[in-house]
Design an enzyme around this catalytic site. Sequence first.
Site, short mmCIF file in Angstrom:
data_model
loop_
_atom_site.label_atom_id
_atom_site.label_comp_id
_atom_site.label_asym_id
_atom_site.label_seq_id
_atom_site.Cartn_x
_atom_site.Cartn_y
_atom_site.Cartn_z
N TRP A 1 0.82 -1.22 0.00
CA TRP A 1 0.00 0.00 0.00
C TRP A 1 0.86 1.27 0.00
O TRP A 1 0.34 2.37 0.13
CB TRP A 1 -0.92 0.01 1.23
CG TRP A 1 -1.86 -1.14 1.28
CD1 TRP A 1 -3.11 -1.20 0.73
CD2 TRP A 1 -1.63 -2.42 1.91
NE1 TRP A 1 -3.66 -2.43 0.99
CE2 TRP A 1 -2.78 -3.20 1.71
CE3 TRP A 1 -0.56 -2.98 2.61
CZ2 TRP A 1 -2.91 -4.51 2.18
CZ3 TRP A 1 -0.69 -4.28 3.09
CH2 TRP A 1 -1.85 -5.03 2.87
N ASP A 2 2.15 1.14 -0.09
CA ASP A 2 3.06 2.29 0.01
C ASP A 2 2.88 3.04 1.33
O ASP A 2 2.94 4.26 1.36
CB ASP A 2 2.88 3.25 -1.18
CG ASP A 2 4.03 4.26 -1.27
OD1 ASP A 2 5.08 4.02 -0.65
OD2 ASP A 2 3.86 5.29 -1.96
#
Lengths: 127, 667
Positions: free
Chosen positions: B345-346
Amino acid sequence: MSYAGSNPNRGAHTRTGALILIIVSILAGALTLWRYFTPLSGVEGTSGALLATFGCAMLVLAGGLLHRLEPGGARALFLILSWVGSILTLIALLFLHGWWAAGLLGVGVVAVAVETFNPVRTRRAYA
Amino acid sequence: MNRRPALASATLAAAFAALAAGHALAQTNAPYTPPAPLLADVARAPADVALPLPDGTRWDTFHGQLSAEKYSPLAEITAANVSGLKEVWSYHTGDMSDGSGKLPETVWSATPIFANNTLYIGTPFYRIIALDPATGKEKWTFDTHSTLKALTQPALKSRGVAYWQAENPVAGETCQKIVYLGTMDARLFAVDADTGQPCKDFGIDGVLDVNQWNTENAKWPLSLLQPPTVIGGRLILGWAGMDWVYESESPGSLFSLDARTGKLQWTFKPIPDDLAADTGTANIWTGVSYDAKLGLVYVPVSSPSPNYWGGNRTAPIPLATSTTALDIATGEVVWSRQWVHHDIWDYDINSAPTLMDITVNGKPVPALIQGTKMGFLFVVDRRTGEDVWPIEERDVPGSDVAGEVYSPTQPFPTRPRPLLDQSKKPPLWKPADIVGLGSCSRKWSRLNYDGMYTPPTTTNDGTLTYPDSAGGVQWGGVAFDPTTQTAIVNTSHIVQELKLWARADYDKAANLRGNESGFSPQEGAPFGMSLFNATNWLGMPCWAPPFGELVALDMHTGDVKWRRPIGASQQYGFYMPESMGSPTIGGPAITAGGVIFIGASMDAKVRAYALDDGRELWSANVQAPAVSIPAVYEYEGREYVAFTAGGNSILKDQVGDQVVVYALPKK
């Protein structure tokens, strides 16, 4: 379309509302244009400030026409446009946090109201 | 002191493994076992490691102090008189670009550094400027003549300079005090703090080529956008890279350098050597904090590459997306807590953890609080990494993207409560839906969301991401008032739509790239990705306000003391009501006068709030959003507050080059 300039009763019809609308719209437009060009005004260089300035300019134009137009369809149309334009421009100025200009345009809305409801009675009084 | 990692926590690992096995049955993808926390043994009593009260005479690191408290003991400006604050001086660096000409746009987030009776500024054109702190008069400038190309990040970025001075500076000798500035093209410059002349003993004639250590998967330079953190005679230096573009890229590293010479002392690498060739990043692109008594440097580590697919890194990388404590002398890991397992998801850990001494249930606890993109605040004992309040592994959803693995659980803090409700789809903002003729509701129904850890997918319109990739809490991190044990943090509430694209589909669809949005290829991976703010045709957010808040936490209990919308959102010049708040980038500073100073909001105002109840006490317009941390300093007996107003296109397209300083009128 007939103009007040050709109306023998012109002197009797003061058109106060239209004059006020012209003056406050000029002032509000100038203030907003000044903010458009002023660093740290919060709206410097924004399209919103330009749009509100344009709205004020249109209200000046509308005020001029209301000042000159006799009762009739064209005058009614410009009264409606003045209502719409002044209210929308007032809302725009509020969202631009242009409090002084919005205050002036608030007076402009009252002026449109005066122009809407007052002239007919005045004319009848002198008819 | 014995800081042996408590590998006895293998019990926990076994529990997770069992849990993972159970989940694997429900998924077609390969099972994944989240790594156990790596903890250290307690060896020092809380009283032995108590933090000293920050010194009001300096504001000489990115976070004000090495503890990252962002606290000033100065009390001339108080909640009672802050409304009388006036601009004392303003300075324009000239170093800005809106991206319309030949230069890329600028993003300037520098904390002004007050040290050596001077205010030092680093600019996004990679110049150092020394200013008189009382008048703003230029003392000297230094131009690195660095290339002004967006070699890694999509804009010319800088978060300013760092300052070091010898323990006993020798009068008449140069470079006893040094200012450092990093550049986009991976060079670290060192100049004399009094004259601005290069320090010849540092690197080669005052310049250190950090890219010499960029030896694996090197596709871009190690951009030095965050200033190094100065700890004693060391510079602790991380770097930034290019996001979302490649599957495998430079693996993260943190360097300890000799402050005088730039000589490399040790390197910390979060990714194990045997995995590094297939992945990359897990870099340290933001600041670090430091406890001098424990000799520990606390490192926020980002996610591995590529950011939204992890099929190339199916083995656990325990130090990625973590807070990791290193021995300052050796760079060895002492403890580590991973905050997102197998991050797809960064959700980089994006701010230096804030060190704090708190009292919980009547007992003193040497703690740290880690703000995160997820809007979680993790509080652990900074000696060991152990929970202060329970941090639970909870089930999260999986998916079926080809080659991917999914962690069956993720860590959830029980206190403080999450700053945003990421457990369910955020509510729609009706006005945006009406103006958008129902486009927002249609979007909401087509986007998957089963809580924050809903994996990216190729199906339908993809997934909704909340908080967004820029984060619920940004790199300003958490500020802390040690006298009342109150923590202050600003948040953003932004919703994005994220989709993975099979390579062939991506090549047809990709047409836009921006700053934290648009299409990105993840070259080498089987999937590209796209990420857009969830808005209607007019750019109105589809999700309900508030869009950003300022939150105060009682750190005795972890409870919220107060929270309020911060700033105003602004588009085309139109301000939305302040009750809706604004997304924020940047951080707060707290003073002993009971005042919180912060810019951070979209409306390009800087503000003061009351520490006790969050009342807005003062505000002023600045040139662009002040996406930095303010500096609070005393000079010649007068208290000043300094902001840099540089803007960030994540908030809006408004750039600035202004340093502006406020104080109370002279009596």
